[in-house]
Structure formats: structure tokens, C-alpha cells
Design a protein around this motif. Structure first.
Motif, PDB file in Angstrom:
ATOM      1  N   HIS A  72      98.910   0.331  55.357  1.00  0.00           N
ATOM      2  CA  HIS A  72      98.173   0.153  56.599  1.00  0.00           C
ATOM      3  C   HIS A  72      96.739  -0.235  56.240  1.00  0.00           C
ATOM      4  CE1 HIS A  72     101.530   2.187  58.618  1.00  0.00           C
ATOM      5  NE2 HIS A  72     101.446   3.096  57.671  1.00  0.00           N
ATOM      6  N   LEU A  73      96.215  -1.231  56.915  1.00  0.00           N
ATOM      7  CA  LEU A  73      94.835  -1.625  56.705  1.00  0.00           C
ATOM      8  C   LEU A  73      93.937  -0.700  57.504  1.00  0.00           C
ATOM      9  CD1 LEU A  73      93.047  -3.773  55.308  1.00  0.00           C
ATOM     10  CD2 LEU A  73      93.120  -5.052  57.452  1.00  0.00           C
ATOM     11  N   VAL A  74      93.060   0.008  56.803  1.00  0.00           N
ATOM     12  CA  VAL A  74      92.165   0.945  57.477  1.00  0.00           C
ATOM     13  C   VAL A  74      90.922   0.226  57.961  1.00  0.00           C
ATOM     14  CG1 VAL A  74      90.783   3.052  57.191  1.00  0.00           C
ATOM     15  CG2 VAL A  74      93.034   2.868  56.111  1.00  0.00           C
ATOM     16  N   SER A  75      90.252  -0.499  57.077  1.00  0.00           N
ATOM     17  CA  SER A  75      89.044  -1.207  57.466  1.00  0.00           C
ATOM     18  C   SER A  75      88.624  -2.160  56.374  1.00  0.00           C
ATOM     19  CB  SER A  75      87.897  -0.216  57.736  1.00  0.00           C
ATOM     20  OG  SER A  75      87.476   0.393  56.524  1.00  0.00           O
ATOM     21  N   VAL A  76      87.727  -3.047  56.750  1.00  0.00           N
ATOM     22  CA  VAL A  76      87.026  -3.886  55.795  1.00  0.00           C
ATOM     23  C   VAL A  76      85.640  -3.291  55.645  1.00  0.00           C
ATOM     24  CG1 VAL A  76      86.135  -6.197  55.286  1.00  0.00           C
ATOM     25  CG2 VAL A  76      88.308  -5.923  56.499  1.00  0.00           C
TER      26      VAL A  76
END
Length: 221
Positions: free
Chosen positions: A214-218
Motif C-alpha cells: 500500500h502506498l502511504v505517502s510521497v
């Protein structure tokens, strides 16, 4: 559409291939930055304190047999029975340990060129030279194999940009742990070198039960 097709043909020719083949990582933001995913028939570098997490995820995503080539004895990071916790099959994992890096590279050239493995993981103590990396790329370029180069020591490294800077890998990643628990792990993926675009950073969460990403943040957003 013709522009996109032409672009993909140019990328394939850069790799010495007629057609580009990809391994999408399943996270649109990262796959878009790579213009579709990780190139197969290519060498990618993964370094940093948490490199093992990312390489295991890549190998599971790719599937097929895995050759782990190293100059040290099997350990808890890549020990085949332990790979089951990441969704991989231990019987598909072959470890080859040779004390001399020169001999290890000779084996790597042969295994990469044979097109018999899903992934070939070459674990070295020091960064490889431009010539060594180029030979690896030539060996793998006409195959469907994913070549991964990693290091098991980071002593003396001054910055992620400098580690492996002499190599000619298609991508170079530096991976660190942001947060860890028994249920999930968060890692920062720093795409230091990206031949398909600009360097980027992402924080990705790994679910230990499902192995999903899962992509949490950039960072910075």
C-alpha cells in the motif's frame, strides 16, 4: 498511441531487445514513474538497511525460480525456508555461495544468460565496477529474467546517491525502514537512479498477512 508505441520501442532498443517486457509492482504511482514497471532482461540495484524487504517483495511478484548468489553463508534474511513468510516457495530458491567475487560473477553471467530463473539476486560486499555491471546487463538483456544486485554491508557509505554510483543499472533503489510491527512494515523507497524518469521517494506499507503493498505517502506531500 503511435507516440507511446514508438517510445516503448526506443526503450527496448536501449536494452538491446526487440520488445520491452515489464514487471509492474502494482502501485500506480511507482509504475508510472518507471513507465510501466521494472524492466525484465535488465539489472537493478537495491541497497540500504532494508534492501532485503524490497528484494523479497520483487522476487515474490516476479515468481519463478530464484538464484541467490553470494560470498557469504545462508542467513536469516534470504534463508530459503524463511522465504515462505513472504509468500515464496522455498523449493524455488537456490543459493550458490562462493568465497571469491570473481568466480561469483562468472556464475552470475551464466545464470543470467541461461534464462532459467525468474530472478537472479547477486549479493556483493563492495560496489561493482562499470565494466562488471555492463557485463551483467549484456548477459541478461535477451532474457525474461530480472537481475538484482544488492550489498550486505553499508559501512563507509556517505549518502544513498553515492552507493553503487559507478554501476550502470537501469534503476537504483535505496531502502530504509520507517516503522515496523508484527502486523505490518513501512519502508521508504528512494529511487535514486531512474533511467525512465526522475528520482522519487515513496513510503510503502507491507501487510505481513496478505503480502500486499500500500502506498502511504510521497515524502514532502
Amino acid at each position: 498511441m503511435r507516440h507511446e508505441t514508438l517510445k516503448q520501442q526506443i526503450i527496448a532498443l536501449e536494452l538491446g531487445r526487440c520488445e520491452r517486457q515489464l514487471l509492474p509492482l502494482g502501485l500506480p504511482a511507482i509504475d508510472d514513474a518507471l513507465q510501466g514497471g521494472l524492466d525484465l532482461g535488465a539489472i537493478h540495484e537495491v541497497t540500504g538497511p532494508a534492501a532485503v524487504f524490497f528484494t523479497q517483495l520483487i522476487m515474490r511478484q516476479k515468481g519463478g525460480g530464484v538464484f541467490w548468489l553470494t560470498t557469504r553463508s545462508p542467513n536469516e534474511e534470504y534463508y530459503p525456508p524463511g522465504m515462505a513468510q513472504y509468500g515464496s516457495r522455498p523449493e524455488d530458491f537456490i543459493a550458490i555461495c562462493l568465497p571469491d567475487t570473481r568466480d561469483l560473477l562468472k556464475v552470475a553471467y551464466e545464470v543470467l544468460g541461461a534464462n532459467v530463473a525468474g530472478c537472479v539476486l547477486l549479493e556483493v560486499q563492495k560496489p561493482l565496477t562499470q565494466t562488471q555491471m555492463r557485463k551483467l546487463q549484456i548477459a541478461v538483456q535477451n532474457t525474461d529474467t530480472l537481475g538484482l544486485v544488492t550489498r550486505f554491508t553499508h559501512v563507509g557509505m556517505t549518502s544513498p546517491e553515492q552507493e553503487g554510483a559507478c554501476g550502470s543499472a537501469i534503476t537504483r533503489w535505496y531502502v530504509t525502514i520507517v516503522d515496523w510491527s508484527h502486523e505490518k512494515t513501512q519502508i521508504e523507497l528512494y529511487l535514486v537512479k531512474n533511467r525512465r524518469g526522475s528520482p522519487c521517494r515513496w513510503i510503502v506499507e507491507i501487510d505481513h498477512a496478505t503480502h500486499h503493498l500500500h502506498l502511504v505517502s510521497v515524502p514532502g506531500e
